[in-house]
Scaffold this active site. Structure first.
Site, PDB file in Angstrom:
ATOM      1  CE  LYS A 223      -4.330  -1.980   1.431  1.00 52.07           C
ATOM      2  NZ  LYS A 223      -5.433  -2.110   2.417  1.00 52.07           N
ATOM      3  NE  ARG A 258      -7.500  -8.392   0.411  1.00 52.74           N
ATOM      4  CZ  ARG A 258      -7.003  -7.498  -0.464  1.00 52.74           C
ATOM      5  NH1 ARG A 258      -6.036  -6.661  -0.099  1.00 52.74           N
ATOM      6  NH2 ARG A 258      -7.471  -7.457  -1.699  1.00 52.74           N
TER       7      ARG A 258
HETATM    8  N1  LIG Z   1     -10.329  -7.043   4.341  1.00 48.02           N
HETATM    9  C1  LIG Z   1      -9.622  -6.253   3.485  1.00 48.02           C
HETATM   10  N2  LIG Z   1      -9.903  -6.272   2.160  1.00 48.02           N
HETATM   11  C2  LIG Z   1      -9.196  -5.461   1.358  1.00 48.02           C
HETATM   12  N3  LIG Z   1      -9.298  -5.271   0.016  1.00 48.02           N
HETATM   13  C3  LIG Z   1      -8.367  -4.346  -0.316  1.00 48.02           C
HETATM   14  S1  LIG Z   1      -8.176  -3.773  -1.949  1.00 48.02           S
HETATM   15  C4  LIG Z   1      -6.950  -2.559  -1.871  1.00 48.02           C
HETATM   16  C5  LIG Z   1      -5.540  -3.103  -1.822  1.00 48.02           C
HETATM   17  O1  LIG Z   1      -5.345  -4.342  -1.773  1.00 48.02           O
HETATM   18  O2  LIG Z   1      -4.629  -2.266  -1.836  1.00 48.02           O
HETATM   19  N4  LIG Z   1      -7.646  -3.944   0.748  1.00 48.02           N
HETATM   20  C6  LIG Z   1      -8.169  -4.628   1.817  1.00 48.02           C
HETATM   21  C7  LIG Z   1      -7.874  -4.630   3.216  1.00 48.02           C
HETATM   22  O3  LIG Z   1      -6.993  -3.907   3.736  1.00 48.02           O
HETATM   23  N5  LIG Z   1      -8.640  -5.460   4.005  1.00 48.02           N
END
Ligand SMILES: Nc1nc2[nH]c(SCC(=O)O)nc2c(=O)[nH]1
Length: 285
Positions: A223, A258
């Protein structure tokens, strides 16, 4: 005994931090630069993440990066459903669907997804009821504002307290809608309406969220804040910073991480886990 998430029969045991591999099926997803737009590429990528040791695969058809355009239901379905159908057959891993739309939740679970990962915390019309009816575990994430505008001027009096209050309220609403607490995961939503200072406060204070009584998911992978802290403009060069951040998240109570870079994170957690297993020193006689 450790918490477990029964993802439509594929059980995620949270006896240690588990790695959720990111599969973007979006032409504009910032870190894959759209190369996964095609079904074959997305499936191949997902299977590689499974090889690298992912414990769960997160399939997303709508980029929620800052400023992203909305995606129609039909477009999102066309992207994610074929991928979920293939992966449900070709891997034994649990599959989560990264969506805020009830229609996509229903179709994804019918296609084999076993968890709903909603960056909007089930706040869209019909989302709570759809998730309750589907009966699969849900991830409730905090976001301030909407993806299009959330990064313009994020502001909080006390970001940890405000995100904590939001997540407590979403847990309450989910339970009122009939979602069992043991099926709920919370997530502070790094980068969703937060400056780097806010993201750092949330990471430093991650233990605060453990008192909500449900597993905590952390997603900092590649990020913008990691880029700012490390001076790495190119998202693919943010692996080391991302692994460091996720190790800190694990240390402070996150049990689902994640990530894009599964192999690197799996190795880091192996070291974390070995240390966690060292018997506590005997109290001095
Ligand atoms: N639960 C959860 N789901 C997500 N989906 C994305 S999409 C944006 C990216 O991957 O930069 N981020 C997240 C996160 O931080 N937590």
């Amino acid at each position: 005994i450790s918490p477990q998430l029964d993802c439509a029969g594929r059980v995620l045991v949270l006896d240690r931090p588990r790695v959720m591999g990111i599969v973007n099926v979006t032409p504009d997803s910032f870190s894959d630069g759209g190369e996964h737009a095609s079904l074959e590429a997305a499936v191949a990528h997902a299977l590689r993440l499974a090889e690298e040791g992912a414990d769960i695969l997160d399939i997303g058809g709508e980029s929620t990066r800052p400023g992203a355009a909305e995606v129609s239901i039909d477009e999102e379905l066309a992207r994610v459903i074929p991928v979920i159908e293939r992966l449900a057959k070709e891997t034994a891993l649990p599959i989560s669907i990264d969506t805020s739309k009830p229609e996509v939740m229903r179709a994804a679970v019918a296609a084999g997804a076993g968890m709903i990962n909603d960056v909007y915390g089930l706040r869209r019309d019909g989302a709570l009821d759809a998730a309750a009816a589907l009966g699969v575990p849900v991830v409730l994430m905090h976001m301030q504002g909407e993806p299009r505008s959330m990064q313009q001027a994020p502001e909080y009096d006390d970001v940890v307290a405000e995100v904590h209050r939001f997540l407590a309220e979403r847990i309450f609403s989910a339970e009122m809608a009939g979602i069992a607490k043991k099926k709920i995961v919370v997530d502070p939503g790094f980068g969703f309406g937060k400056t780097t200072a806010h993201n750092l406060a949330l990471l430093a204070g991650l233990e605060r969220f453990v008192d909500l009584g449900v597993p905590v998911l952390a997603g900092l992978s590649r990020k913008r804040s990691i880029g700012e802290l490390t001076g790495r403009e190119d998202a693919q060069a943010r692996v080391h910073g991302s692994v460091a951040a996720h190790l800190i998240a694990a240390q402070r109570g996150a049990t689902i991480l994640r990530v894009h870079d599964v192999a690197a994170t799996v190795d880091a957690i192996k070291v974390w886990d070995a240390v966690a297993k060292v018997p506590a020193p005997r109290p001095k006689a």
